[in-house]
Design an enzyme around this catalytic site. Structure first.
Site: not given
Length: 487
Positions: A155, A232-235, A253, A287, A468
């Site tokens: 993004n 992403s959360q699944p990754t 993040e 995000c 961060e």
């Protein structure tokens, strides 16, 4: 840049040199839907070569003084700044974002990331305590971790890649970075500047390819002790599983389902244009974008009317059009995913006040196959709806009414994410109260996306692990050691 007939061919950058790959992935121009670039489809072999290069470069780079490393980062920032227009054009074409956003946000921030960490690395201090009664002195030292694995998303491609590379190499680590296979061009362009900036071979290695091939090889490699990931959360779950056997240090993040809370005493002259921007900037593919807007009942109808009017003026156009507010979404698959949420909302009886399925887009014939979608506003939707719970990551926002402060805090906190929130009110006491109670790593009041890079950035709950920023990134990319001296 290459035209539609001559495809741009990227190469991996390992040990200061470019290497072709035996397999490539097509990369699409989001504004046309046509292939315009080919990205290496790397795997374990390329990651292994990058690990060897990073391992060999580490002793020399980590033994340089912070001041010497700072000078290299500053030179790289200068070179990026000199290439600002070329990089902005490439970022816009590759990602689908407007040229205006790439020129004013993405590339300037990429430059600033190197300048910021070039400065901050000079100002860290260590701790020291005395135990005179035992004749002891204790002090701490920080040392770089070694090889850092950096995985950045599509993004804000160069912006988020440099936000990881800069602190990692400033602290004395060497890095292997994997940009998204969907947006690899500006990372490849930056590689051409590294030698000129004085970055030694092997300090920055960039391996292009997919998560299942490059990403998995990188996060499961025993010689890469630290992984910084934005995505992403699944990754992130997969990264956690693969890195667990090696006890790696992780910074994750992840996404957000960010609320804006608009109280009846909000200044709507500022609130509405800012909230349109926070909902639809970069096609909603940030995000930190606002995707749930809670408006106090007494001003709900006025807000909704004015917000929809403002959203309709948010111009969707070709990324190269300087007057466009929004460009194309990243890919056909992503566009279809975002559209599927609108279908679900309709099926649940929600109202689509503008955007997808309501407003038609006017695009040149060459761009009819591009991944465009108008800013979409949903209302009459329940908090339990997937559109109010899940991260859509597109130009879609939901606007719902609320009665009281206590109620809206509970509703804003009712999702699994906790990245960012905005609060609109002219009551200072209320602003502090609400900000304190929101489960969110960042809270903006009466503004959005004003960043102070010294301070921690990151989320709560499923929005990630770690922070961060100047101090936080330095601590993440170093190991601390306590030394006791008896005299």
């Amino acid at each position: 840049m290459a035209g539609t007939k001559t495809l741009l061919m990227l190469e991996n950058f390992i040990d200061g040199k470019f290497f072709p790959c035996n397999s490539y992935i097509d990369s699409y121009d989001p504004s046309t839907g046509e292939v315009y670039c080919r990205v290496p489809n790397s795997g374990e072999e390329e990651v292994e070569a990058a690990v060897e290069a990073a391992r060999a470069a580490f002793p020399g780079w980590s033994s340089r003084s912070p001041k010497e490393r700072s000078l290299v980062l500053r030179r790289l920032a200068d070179l990026l700044e000199q290439s600002l227009e070329e990089l902005a054009q490439a970022e816009s074409k590759d990602q689908g974002k407007t040229i205006t956003l790439a020129r004013t946000l993405d590339i300037p921030r990429s430059v600033e990331n190197f300048r910021f960490f070039a400065s901050s690395i000079l100002h860290h201090t260590s701790e020291c305590t005395q135990m005179d009664h035992l004749g002891c002195l204790h002090y701490t030292v920080r040392a770089p971790m070694g090889i850092a694995g950096l995985i950045s998303p599509w993004n804000l491609p160069l912006y988020l890649l440099t936000w990881k590379i800069a602190p990692a190499i400033a602290a004395g680590n060497t890095v292997i970075a994997k940009p998204s296979e969907l947006t690899s061009v500006t990372a490849w362009m930056m590689c051409k500047l590294l030698d000129k900036a004085g970055v030694p071979p092997g300090v920055v290695n960039i391996v292009f390819g997919t998560g299942p091939r490059v990403g998995e090889a990188l996060v499961s490699h025993p010689e890469v002790p630290v992984i910084s990931f934005t995505g992403s959360q699944p990754t992130a779950e997969r990264i956690t599983q693969l890195s667990a056997p090696h006890c790696k240090k992780l910074s994750l993040e992840l996404g957000g389902k960010n609320p804006a809370i608009v109280f009846e005493d909000a200044n709507l002259e500022e609130c509405i244009p800012t909230t349109v921007r926070s909902s639809f900037a970069n096609q909603g593919e940030i995000c930190l974008c606002t995707s749930r807007i809670f408006v106090q009942k007494s001003i709900y109808s006025e807000f909704l009317k004015r917000f929809v009017e403002a959203a309709r003026l948010w111009k969707v156009g070709l990324p190269s059009d300087p007057s466009a507010s929004m460009g194309a979404l990243i890919s056909k698959a992503h566009l279809e995913k975002v559209r599927s949420y609108i279908k679900k909302a309709r099926a649940e009886g929600a109202q689509i006040l503008c955007g997808e399925g309501v407003d038609k887009l006017s695009l040149p014939s060459r761009n009819q196959g591009g991944y465009f979608m108008p800013p979409t506003v949903i209302t009459d939707i329940k908090d339990e709806s997937c559109c109010m719970k899940e991260e859509i990551f597109g130009p879609v926002t939901c606007v719902v009414p609320f009665d009281s402060e206590e109620e809206v805090i509970k509703r804003a906190n009712s999702v699994k994410y906790g990245l960012a929130a905005t609060v609109w009110s002219s009551n200072v006491g209320r602003v502090h109260r609400v900000a304190k109670k929101l489960q969110s790593g960042l809270v903006w009041t009466n503004c959005w996306l004003i960043r102070e890079l010294n301070l921690p950035f990151g989320g709560m709950k499923s929005s990630g692990i770690g922070r961060e920023g100047a101090k936080d990134s330095y601590e993440f990319f170093t190991e601390i050691k306590t030394i006791t001296i008896k005299h």
